[in-house]
Design an enzyme around this catalytic site. Sequence first.
Site, PDB file in Angstrom:
ATOM      1  N   SER A  95       0.832  -1.209   0.000  1.00 49.47           N
ATOM      2  CA  SER A  95       0.000   0.000   0.000  1.00 49.47           C
ATOM      3  C   SER A  95       0.865   1.257   0.000  1.00 49.47           C
ATOM      4  O   SER A  95       0.551   2.240  -0.678  1.00 49.47           O
ATOM      5  CB  SER A  95      -0.913   0.029   1.233  1.00 49.47           C
ATOM      6  OG  SER A  95      -1.787  -1.076   1.217  1.00 49.47           O
ATOM      7  N   GLU A 151     -10.222   1.042  -2.224  1.00 49.66           N
ATOM      8  CA  GLU A 151     -10.094   1.175  -3.686  1.00 49.66           C
ATOM      9  C   GLU A 151     -11.292   0.534  -4.397  1.00 49.66           C
ATOM     10  O   GLU A 151     -11.139  -0.170  -5.382  1.00 49.66           O
ATOM     11  CB  GLU A 151      -8.795   0.535  -4.175  1.00 49.66           C
ATOM     12  CG  GLU A 151      -7.595   1.004  -3.401  1.00 49.66           C
ATOM     13  CD  GLU A 151      -6.742   1.981  -4.159  1.00 49.66           C
ATOM     14  OE1 GLU A 151      -7.032   2.235  -5.334  1.00 49.66           O
ATOM     15  OE2 GLU A 151      -5.800   2.497  -3.559  1.00 49.66           O
ATOM     16  N   HIS A 183     -15.799  -4.645  -2.487  1.00 46.65           N
ATOM     17  CA  HIS A 183     -16.115  -5.871  -3.199  1.00 46.65           C
ATOM     18  C   HIS A 183     -17.450  -5.729  -3.949  1.00 46.65           C
ATOM     19  O   HIS A 183     -17.583  -6.119  -5.111  1.00 46.65           O
ATOM     20  CB  HIS A 183     -16.199  -6.982  -2.146  1.00 46.65           C
ATOM     21  CG  HIS A 183     -16.151  -8.351  -2.721  1.00 46.65           C
ATOM     22  ND1 HIS A 183     -15.102  -8.800  -3.476  1.00 46.65           N
ATOM     23  CD2 HIS A 183     -17.028  -9.382  -2.622  1.00 46.65           C
ATOM     24  CE1 HIS A 183     -15.338 -10.062  -3.830  1.00 46.65           C
ATOM     25  NE2 HIS A 183     -16.495 -10.430  -3.331  1.00 46.65           N
ATOM     26  N   GLY A 220     -17.794   7.493   0.981  1.00 51.09           N
ATOM     27  CA  GLY A 220     -16.845   6.427   0.685  1.00 51.09           C
ATOM     28  C   GLY A 220     -17.067   5.897  -0.717  1.00 51.09           C
ATOM     29  O   GLY A 220     -16.403   6.308  -1.668  1.00 51.09           O
ATOM     30  N   THR A 222      -4.055   6.424   3.517  1.00 45.77           N
ATOM     31  CA  THR A 222      -2.773   5.743   3.704  1.00 45.77           C
ATOM     32  C   THR A 222      -1.633   6.761   3.623  1.00 45.77           C
ATOM     33  O   THR A 222      -1.642   7.615   2.734  1.00 45.77           O
ATOM     34  CB  THR A 222      -2.598   4.671   2.604  1.00 45.77           C
ATOM     35  OG1 THR A 222      -3.654   3.739   2.731  1.00 45.77           O
ATOM     36  CG2 THR A 222      -1.260   3.943   2.736  1.00 45.77           C
ATOM     37  N   THR A 226     -11.580   9.843  -0.360  1.00 46.67           N
ATOM     38  CA  THR A 226     -12.636   9.380   0.547  1.00 46.67           C
ATOM     39  C   THR A 226     -12.855  10.372   1.694  1.00 46.67           C
ATOM     40  O   THR A 226     -11.904  10.920   2.237  1.00 46.67           O
ATOM     41  CB  THR A 226     -12.247   8.004   1.115  1.00 46.67           C
ATOM     42  OG1 THR A 226     -12.189   7.087   0.040  1.00 46.67           O
ATOM     43  CG2 THR A 226     -13.250   7.514   2.147  1.00 46.67           C
ATOM     44  N   GLU A 227     -14.117  10.584   2.033  1.00 47.80           N
ATOM     45  CA  GLU A 227     -14.459  11.470   3.154  1.00 47.80           C
ATOM     46  C   GLU A 227     -15.231  10.684   4.206  1.00 47.80           C
ATOM     47  O   GLU A 227     -15.750   9.600   3.904  1.00 47.80           O
ATOM     48  CB  GLU A 227     -15.311  12.634   2.634  1.00 47.80           C
ATOM     49  CG  GLU A 227     -14.545  13.476   1.632  1.00 47.80           C
ATOM     50  CD  GLU A 227     -15.330  14.707   1.181  1.00 47.80           C
ATOM     51  OE1 GLU A 227     -16.512  14.853   1.560  1.00 47.80           O
ATOM     52  OE2 GLU A 227     -14.735  15.514   0.454  1.00 47.80           O
TER      53      GLU A 227
END
Lengths: 246, 406
Positions: B112, B385, B388, B158, B185, B153-154
């Site tokens: 990552s 990212e 699913h 998301g 990250t 992302t907040e």
Amino acid sequence: MKILVCISQVPDTTAKISFKEGNTVFNTDGVQFIMNPYDEWYALVRALEIKESQGGSVTVINVGPAENETVIRKALAIGADDAIRVNAVSSSALFIAKQIAEVAKAAQYDIVFTGKETINFNRSEVGAMIAEYLDQPYISYATHLDLQGKTATIVREIEGGSETLEVDTPFVISAAKGLAEQRIPNMKGIMTAKKKTLKVVEPIAFDDISFPVRYELPPSKAGVKLLDADNMEELVRLLHEEAKAI
Amino acid sequence: MDVINEKVNTITSKAKEDRFQGHDYYQIDELLQDEHLLAREAVREWVKSEVSPIIEQYAEKSKCPTHLFKGLAEIGAFGPSLPVEYGGGGMDEMAYGIIMQELERGDSGIRSMASVQGSLVMYPIYKYGSEEQRRKYLPKLGSGEFIGCFGLTEPDHGSNPSGMTTNLKDDGDAYILNGAKMWITNSPVADVAVVWAKDEEGKVRGVIVERGMKGFSTPEIHGKWSLRASVTGELVFEDVRVPKYNVLPNIASLRGPLSCLSKARYGISWGAIGAAMDCYDSALRYSKERIQFDRPIGQFQLTQKKLAEMITEITKAQLLAWRLGTLANKGKATPAQISMAKRNNVEMALKVAREARQIHGGMGITSEYPIMRHMMNLESVVTYEGTHDVHLLITGMDITGLNAFA
């Protein structure tokens, strides 16, 4: 300094070893190959360090088939300037030494490096044979090498200690652990290696004088016997009669 | 006693030795170039010498081995497929995937670190930045002198990034940036952040925010049971004055961040194979060494079923990744194709990790083996990212032409 480093391709240390054709030929099925660690980690890296501090060039040479070119490219990725592959398949030290000596004679290197041994056949012969063909001094098992002009101070491993000696270039040297530290190639090195020259030359005719008759694997390890801690008598009997340790 | 301790230490360190070997059941190596094989070997060696010996400790302590950033830069793991003149490696997309596979074989958190730096920070600056921005940031990011992070992302947005509320207000030669980003990250250690925010017209713009800008802070998120060796945080912007020359000039829509995510997701589809192979490799070895009922447990049918299914699924994932890499090299891999591979391969890795855990028995839950660490890591990977489920809906939309998101 104009330096030649001899590199060999050997099975990965984790490879399963077996033989075929009546135990006369090493079975390469499913075996992954690597550069001989003594050639890669110590000989090649020390050669590069000398070039980096004093200028010059580092050429690597391999006697082997086209499949060996991945390993040769790795040597170029680590930093060698160019490479020569003598297009022949042989596991004979004399044959390999003869081919390398032919190339070395024509190009006049100041230093020829080998690893102290290959980890497959463990013969430690090629370096000495090259030196003989070139009529040059040979220093084996080197753990330290300093150069002042043409004079090298070399520390070599001997049983239980070390020996320090001086020698002038040109010479042939075999590299042992301690001579340098492994360098992992980076991505830029790998990409640069693609553009470096890898010259393929045909071997000179040579009649070999020794041939492998057969290979044998070591006997498989016996299982561990577990005894009760208070069963001393049986332990002594086994150590005496079976292990023959006492 | 000392002798015994020494013996125990030797045995323990032997058990912890990274004995990983790659698995190539369908001889896919024959489809790769020399440079791919060399890149794989180099990164594998680096992981064995730098990551494996320390990773369990860092994961247990939930500490980021920040010293590895330098090493990742030195081997060329940051932006390997970007041009050399901008600090990249000049390699193809296949090589990038293979590097990610090997890093994630070590740990998803380490992968990552590299994914974010390369795909989410260097790539958008390269793709959408001005020449000045490229020259200013890319070489330093490539060499690891700068660490980067990516803010999309907040807390309340998301899976629905288009609803973002982080915003830019025109203030002459600068924009005033307000808002907050979550699950970022590298944020607590980052020198620069590529942040996506809406301008006054509602267009999504990318801005480069530098540490030290007034009103910009990066609090760390604690208590993660996943990616514990990777540092995660927030990005908080309180009236941060961002000079206009820090705005990425060549993009003004959500397509910008989504294209970065496609790059990163592509890398993840390879990375997951690395984690799966590590679990499989460990389980295969353990099944031959662990004796029960006087025979190695690998001799039992139920163990063989697990192992055989694992290598089948790994092989399928490898073929998917290889084909995707071939398409990516030609610039033909579509976001939907990438979604399919990311979704399939991460789920595959999770299943392999769970089966491997069972084969290891009780030992499988300890840090003597990498299994639980991979399994916990993959719970993040299956979510970040693009979750699913979202990836499934991307495939659904692609094949039906109907949007199930809204």
